[in-house]
Design a protein around this motif. Sequence first.
Motif, short mmCIF file in Angstrom:
data_model
loop_
_atom_site.label_atom_id
_atom_site.label_comp_id
_atom_site.label_asym_id
_atom_site.label_seq_id
_atom_site.Cartn_x
_atom_site.Cartn_y
_atom_site.Cartn_z
N ALA A 204 -7.95 -5.88 3.84
CA ALA A 204 -8.00 -5.38 4.80
C ALA A 204 -9.22 -4.26 5.24
O ALA A 204 -10.16 -4.38 6.46
N ILE A 205 -9.80 -3.80 3.99
CA ILE A 205 -11.39 -3.50 3.99
C ILE A 205 -12.66 -4.38 3.86
O ILE A 205 -13.16 -3.64 4.54
N VAL A 206 -12.92 -5.33 3.19
CA VAL A 206 -13.75 -6.03 2.91
C VAL A 206 -13.57 -6.96 3.80
O VAL A 206 -14.72 -7.37 4.66
N TYR B 1 -10.50 2.57 6.28
CA TYR B 1 -11.60 3.00 5.19
C TYR B 1 -12.48 4.23 4.64
O TYR B 1 -13.34 3.62 4.17
N ASN B 2 -12.04 4.67 6.01
CA ASN B 2 -12.77 6.55 6.11
C ASN B 2 -12.55 6.97 4.76
O ASN B 2 -13.75 7.73 4.16
N LEU B 3 -11.15 6.82 4.60
CA LEU B 3 -11.03 7.96 3.63
C LEU B 3 -11.22 7.21 1.87
O LEU B 3 -11.51 8.18 0.61
N PHE B 4 -11.03 6.29 2.07
CA PHE B 4 -12.02 5.11 0.40
C PHE B 4 -13.69 6.42 0.41
O PHE B 4 -13.82 6.57 -0.87
N LEU B 5 -13.93 5.50 1.98
CA LEU B 5 -15.48 5.58 1.69
C LEU B 5 -15.47 7.93 1.09
O LEU B 5 -16.69 8.05 -0.22
N HIS B 6 -14.65 8.46 1.48
CA HIS B 6 -14.84 10.10 1.58
C HIS B 6 -14.83 10.51 -0.26
O HIS B 6 -15.79 10.63 -0.21
N ALA B 7 -14.01 9.81 -0.55
CA ALA B 7 -13.41 9.79 -1.90
C ALA B 7 -15.01 9.62 -2.98
O ALA B 7 -14.77 9.62 -3.58
N SER B 8 -15.35 8.35 -2.68
CA SER B 8 -15.82 7.71 -3.35
C SER B 8 -18.07 8.79 -3.40
O SER B 8 -18.09 8.58 -3.89
N ALA C 59 -18.54 0.96 1.92
CA ALA C 59 -17.51 1.40 2.76
C ALA C 59 -17.12 -0.30 1.60
O ALA C 59 -16.09 0.57 0.69
N ALA C 60 -17.07 -1.33 2.24
CA ALA C 60 -16.56 -2.36 1.60
C ALA C 60 -16.94 -2.48 0.19
O ALA C 60 -16.37 -2.26 -0.58
N ALA C 61 -18.24 -1.90 -0.15
CA ALA C 61 -19.00 -1.89 -1.52
C ALA C 61 -18.21 -1.37 -2.38
O ALA C 61 -17.54 -0.95 -3.74
N TYR C 62 -17.45 0.09 -2.21
CA TYR C 62 -17.61 1.12 -2.68
C TYR C 62 -15.39 1.09 -2.73
O TYR C 62 -15.22 1.15 -4.07
N VAL C 63 -14.75 0.91 -2.03
CA VAL C 63 -13.90 -0.40 -1.84
C VAL C 63 -13.93 -1.04 -3.60
O VAL C 63 -12.29 -1.36 -3.87
N ALA C 64 -14.50 -2.24 -3.12
CA ALA C 64 -14.81 -3.03 -4.51
C ALA C 64 -15.01 -2.25 -5.55
O ALA C 64 -14.35 -3.12 -6.61
N LYS C 65 -15.93 -1.96 -5.76
CA LYS C 65 -16.03 -1.14 -6.83
C LYS C 65 -15.00 -0.60 -7.30
O LYS C 65 -14.82 -0.64 -8.67
N SER C 66 -14.73 0.78 -6.75
CA SER C 66 -13.30 1.01 -7.32
C SER C 66 -11.88 0.11 -7.63
O SER C 66 -11.56 0.78 -8.11
N CYS C 67 -11.96 -0.81 -6.67
CA CYS C 67 -10.91 -1.45 -6.96
C CYS C 67 -10.94 -2.50 -8.20
O CYS C 67 -10.52 -2.99 -8.99
N PHE C 68 -12.44 -2.92 -8.28
CA PHE C 68 -12.69 -3.96 -9.98
C PHE C 68 -12.95 -3.02 -11.15
O PHE C 68 -13.11 -3.78 -12.10
N GLY C 69 -13.22 -1.87 -11.64
CA GLY C 69 -13.21 -0.54 -11.74
C GLY C 69 -14.99 -0.79 -12.98
O GLY C 69 -15.06 -0.77 -13.41
N TRP C 70 -15.84 -1.10 -11.26
CA TRP C 70 -17.53 -1.40 -11.86
C TRP C 70 -17.83 0.19 -12.17
O TRP C 70 -17.97 0.91 -11.51
N ALA D 135 -4.03 -6.45 9.05
CA ALA D 135 -3.83 -6.08 7.59
C ALA D 135 -4.32 -4.29 8.03
O ALA D 135 -3.65 -3.64 6.64
N ASN D 136 -4.65 -3.92 8.39
CA ASN D 136 -5.62 -2.94 9.24
C ASN D 136 -3.87 -1.81 9.24
O ASN D 136 -3.53 -0.49 9.59
#
Length: 396
Positions: free
Chosen positions: A91-93, A199-206, A291-302, A342-343
């Motif tokens: 949904a995010i990416v 996606y703002n929830l993920f963006l803000h937390a990061s 936001a998409a990059a932060y979500v990917a980073k968070s999901c994959f533990g980069w 998805a959203n």
Amino acid sequence: MFKWIKNIGPGTLVAAAFIGPGTVTICTKAGVQFGYGLLWAMLLSIIATIVLQEMAARTGIVTQKGLAEVIKSQMANVLLRNLAIFLILGAIVIGNAAYEAGNISGAALGMQVFGKELIAFYPILIGCIAFMVLFIGNYKILERSLVALVLVMSISFLITAILTKPDILAMLKGTFIPTIPENSIFIIIGLIGTTVVPYNLFLHASLVKEKWKTKEDLASARKDTFISIILGGIVSMAIIVAATATTNGNIANAFDLAKGLEPLYGEYAKYLLGIGLFAAGITSAITAPLAAAYVAKSCFGWKGTLKDYRFRIVWAIILVLGVVFSSLQFKPVEVITFAQVANGLLLPIVAIFLVWIVNKTTILGSYKNTLFQNILAITIILIAIMLGIKGIYVVF
């Protein structure tokens, strides 16, 4: 005020993200079709956004982790964990890749008031500006660039609203006395949906982790969140107020609104709204890939900073797809359809995950939700479920 501007934080980026071309268009429609009558829906949206974004920011500061990473760490079942990651990434990416074209097209639409000779070049120019801001990889530069654009956008729309000489009593009535005019339900849900952005929830937390490192900074983060989102909400309300002044019922977006106001306020309305739409489009064009990059980073533990090559690859792909789709006037129907489904599913799911996380003593300790915060959150989840049902209904 000067001290607040100097110490401004991620809250402004969240406001920049939710006030995009979609918000401008839905607020314009609300004002044209229903006057001041739906201002209460925007007030409800602002409250809901503040509640959810505060919880996301609190999670980010206390754990010093991204939201997807925290959710993933708390799910022992491998199947459920992988399903959650798939929904979030999908949904995010993919969703942001689809909607990035709309952000860039919106900014390009705003630039058209200054001439249509280079209309085919505008999406590329906007993409280059967004690329440069993101590639620098410096959080302070990114933050200040978006703050400047948000201020330009805010001043533009607020001046336009003031020029319309609004009826103050009617505005107050529309803001504090909820009504549901005939055929307004989708506009109401749209106003809420365009402000309470998953996606703002993920963006803000990061993002809060980039600025604040200790639990003692929570007060500053809350202040930043409250002020930024309230100001963003006022801008959205200003668009509704400005749109109320026009008598042309065929207006569908801010560019049409500028034409509608031109007979009353001259060509200045066109330029003010053009600048505002450009700023709204380009801020969202920057924050969506981020936001998409932060979500990917968070999901994959980069690990690593904003300059990490994997981080840059994700946002670059989102940005390039947006520029291509916008330049070719290509409508990726299948991708957008998937993004809508998805959203529609993601918003209530993310809200439930978030409430679950912020109630766990093992994660937030004494900073977990209070009873009052839970009551507010559960109410918002019910609204989120309505939005999800509406999204799926529209698609099918």
